[in-house]
Scaffold this motif. Structure first.
Motif, PDB file in Angstrom:
ATOM      1  N   GLY A 208       0.806  -1.218   0.000  1.00 18.37           N
ATOM      2  CA  GLY A 208       0.000   0.000   0.000  1.00 18.37           C
ATOM      3  C   GLY A 208       0.842   1.273   0.000  1.00 18.37           C
ATOM      4  O   GLY A 208       0.394   2.329  -0.435  1.00 18.37           O
ATOM      5  N   GLN A 209       2.066   1.170   0.494  1.00 19.13           N
ATOM      6  CA  GLN A 209       2.945   2.344   0.519  1.00 19.13           C
ATOM      7  C   GLN A 209       3.629   2.581  -0.829  1.00 19.13           C
ATOM      8  O   GLN A 209       4.238   3.628  -1.042  1.00 19.13           O
ATOM      9  CB  GLN A 209       4.066   2.155   1.554  1.00 19.13           C
ATOM     10  N   ALA A 210       3.555   1.561  -1.694  1.00 19.52           N
ATOM     11  CA  ALA A 210       4.373   1.591  -2.905  1.00 19.52           C
ATOM     12  C   ALA A 210       4.039   2.773  -3.817  1.00 19.52           C
ATOM     13  O   ALA A 210       4.937   3.438  -4.311  1.00 19.52           O
ATOM     14  CB  ALA A 210       4.235   0.279  -3.668  1.00 19.52           C
ATOM     15  N   ALA A 211       2.752   3.022  -4.019  1.00 17.56           N
ATOM     16  CA  ALA A 211       2.370   4.068  -4.980  1.00 17.56           C
ATOM     17  C   ALA A 211       2.979   5.406  -4.558  1.00 17.56           C
ATOM     18  O   ALA A 211       3.544   6.132  -5.379  1.00 17.56           O
ATOM     19  CB  ALA A 211       0.855   4.171  -5.062  1.00 17.56           C
ATOM     20  N   ARG A 212       2.896   5.719  -3.274  1.00 14.68           N
ATOM     21  CA  ARG A 212       3.419   6.975  -2.759  1.00 14.68           C
ATOM     22  C   ARG A 212       4.952   7.019  -2.888  1.00 14.68           C
ATOM     23  O   ARG A 212       5.522   8.013  -3.318  1.00 14.68           O
ATOM     24  CB  ARG A 212       2.980   7.126  -1.295  1.00 14.68           C
TER      25      ARG A 212
END
Ligand SMILES: Nc1nc2c(ncn2[C@@H]2O[C@H](COP(=O)(O)OP(=O)(O)O)[C@@H](O)[C@H]2O)c(=O)[nH]1
Ligand SMILES: [Mg+2]
Length: 447
Positions: A208-212
């Motif tokens: 979930g942190q990847a996009a940011r």
């Protein structure tokens, strides 16, 4: 690139006129080189002032500082010396020539110091990536994220997950070696259910942190769209404070996308100028000029789609919405340019690329949008910063999901092994040879 017997050297600072330049030497002959150049090996990890001389002629080349890091307590794990000299082209060129003439020494290839640090286990692969990101960082937010990763945060998270998976695997292996008569099929996985659930939640959080994280590395992309002559290129130049794009009153001047990197309040924003969009009649087929414009429009449509934000720039004197970009009008940020000639229409932000009026408000708005997309929820930068990390984590998750569906202990163990391997790829334990060459090529020489 695995020629680790040789001693390598390179300037670690950019070449040019500068107060100080640093030349780095690493390898078994580093000590001999320092002895020849300085007439001494300085005390370890202490800055020592020394004359640097050409050993062939005895001529003094510079007066500088020498730092000596005997292996294994050094960046590469080998004997390393750093020469801090005056940053003149002539001084650096002389010293590099002297070093090149010494036996066993050669100029380093791009990224070779980092490669040796990786091979010596001083940095894991995620840390090497972080080093490349830190060197390339253009804004504070990017530097912060790279620094966290360089500190080993992703590696630590990965090792934590890996240890949990290896524990489960040991349980599965024990079941294979010493099956219990009373076992029910699927009993093993049922007993592991809480551990699987915890792992899955942790993986989901990281993914979930990847996009940011990826967006912060690359910058928040903003595409300037609109009809020809609305002033898109003028606006980009004005925001970039330089002449990046060609401005002309001839419609269709911008064919290729031009991008500039802005630092808006610490957030990286990549602003993309595009070819003007207008509806072209298909009857014009065969006109080479229009064929080029058509191609420009096709590329603009792709860029518009891929961007994080679309800014629709209209001419305040004629703010018409054409079919060619009506699709964007609803969700784009609408800006009316040339308010020095006519007032902005309702619902649009008025700016003038010529006078600069309204641009501060536009910058603030863009910074706010970038901050909303890039800022951290928990006060910490994202741990996952590259597609490579995200893909490996998705593979881990898929392998664990499969393990949960197995009944035979052998198959559970096999899926857990695949999950652990996929994690190992992130830090460079397993299956990364192809990644390595690409990654080290990202570095410039001397890193
Ligand atoms: N008066 C005025 N002219 C502008 C402004 N912005 C751009 N122009 C002029 O409009 C023309 C088209 O500008 P350009 O940036 O090439 O537009 P683009 O086709 O949208 O990239 C040029 O002659 C610019 O000098 C503005 O804010 N005010
Ligand atoms: Mg243009």
């Amino acid at each position: 690139m695995a020629d680790s017997g040789s001693t390598i050297f390179a300037p670690a600072t950019a070449v040019g006129k500068a107060g100080v330049a640093v030349i780095r030497i690493s390898g078994p002959q580093a000590g001999a080189a320092v002895q020849l150049l300085c007439g001494q090996i300085p005390r370890a990890r202490m800055a020592t002032r020394a004359d640097l001389r050409d050993p062939a002629t005895g001529e003094r080349l510079d007066d500088g500082l020498v730092l000596w890091f005997p292996g294994p307590k050094s960046f590469t794990g080998e004997d390393v010396a750093e020469l801090q000299v005056h940053g003149a082209r002539a001084v650096v060129a002389d010293l590099l020539a002297v070093l090149a003439a010494l036996p066993g020494l050669r100029l380093a290839k791009p990224g070779e110091f980092a490669r040796r640090a990786f091979d010596a286990g001083k940095l894991d692969l995620a840390q090497v990536e972080a080093l490349a990101d830190l060197i390339a960082a253009e804004t504070r937010a990017q530097a912060r994220q790279a620094l966290r990763q360089l500190g080993g945060a992703l590696g630590a998270a990965v090792e934590g997950l890996r240890a949990q998976i290896l524990r489960l695997r040991a349980q599965a292996e024990a079941e294979i070696d010493f099956p219990d008569e009373g076992d029910v099929p699927g009993g093993l996985v049922a007993a592991m259910a809480p551990a699987f659930a915890a792992l899955d939640a942790e993986l989901a959080d990281l993914i979930g942190q990847a996009a940011r994280g990826e967006r912060l590395r690359n910058g928040y992309t903003v595409a300037l769209l609109g009809p020809p002559n609305a002033g898109k290129s003028s606006l980009l130049n004005r925001l970039a404070r330089r002449e990046a794009a060609i401005v002309s009153s001839m419609a269709g001047t911008t064919r290729d996308a031009i991008e500039v990197h802005l630092d808006l309040g610490g957030w990286p924003v990549t602003l993309i100028d595009t070819a003007g969009l207008r509806a072209l009649a298909s009857a014009d087929d065969g006109d080479p000029q229009l064929a080029i414009e058509r191609e420009g429009i096709r590329r603009t449509q792709l860029l518009a789609k891929a961007a994080d934000l679309r800014v629709l720039v209209l001419d305040a004197t004629a703010p018409v919405i054409d079919d060619a970009f009506s699709a964007y009008a609803a969700e784009a940020l609408v800006v009316h340019n040339k308010i020095d000639l006519a007032p902005a229409g309702r619902g649009a932000l008025g700016v003038s690329a010529t006078t600069g009026s309204g641009l501060a408000a536009l910058e603030t708005l863009l910074a706010q949008k970038a901050a909303a997309a890039l800022s951290e929820e928990d006060g910490l930068p994202s741990l996952v910063t590259r597609a490579r990390h995200r893909e490996a984590l998705e593979d881990v998750r898929a392998a664990l999901l499969q393990a949960r569906a197995q009944t035979a202990a052998e198959l559970v163990a096999e899926d857990l092994r695949r999950a652990a391997d996929a994690l190992g790829r992130i830090v460079g334990r397993t299956g990364v040879e192809d990644v390595l060459d690409l990654l080290f090529a990202e570095f410039c020489i001397g890193k």
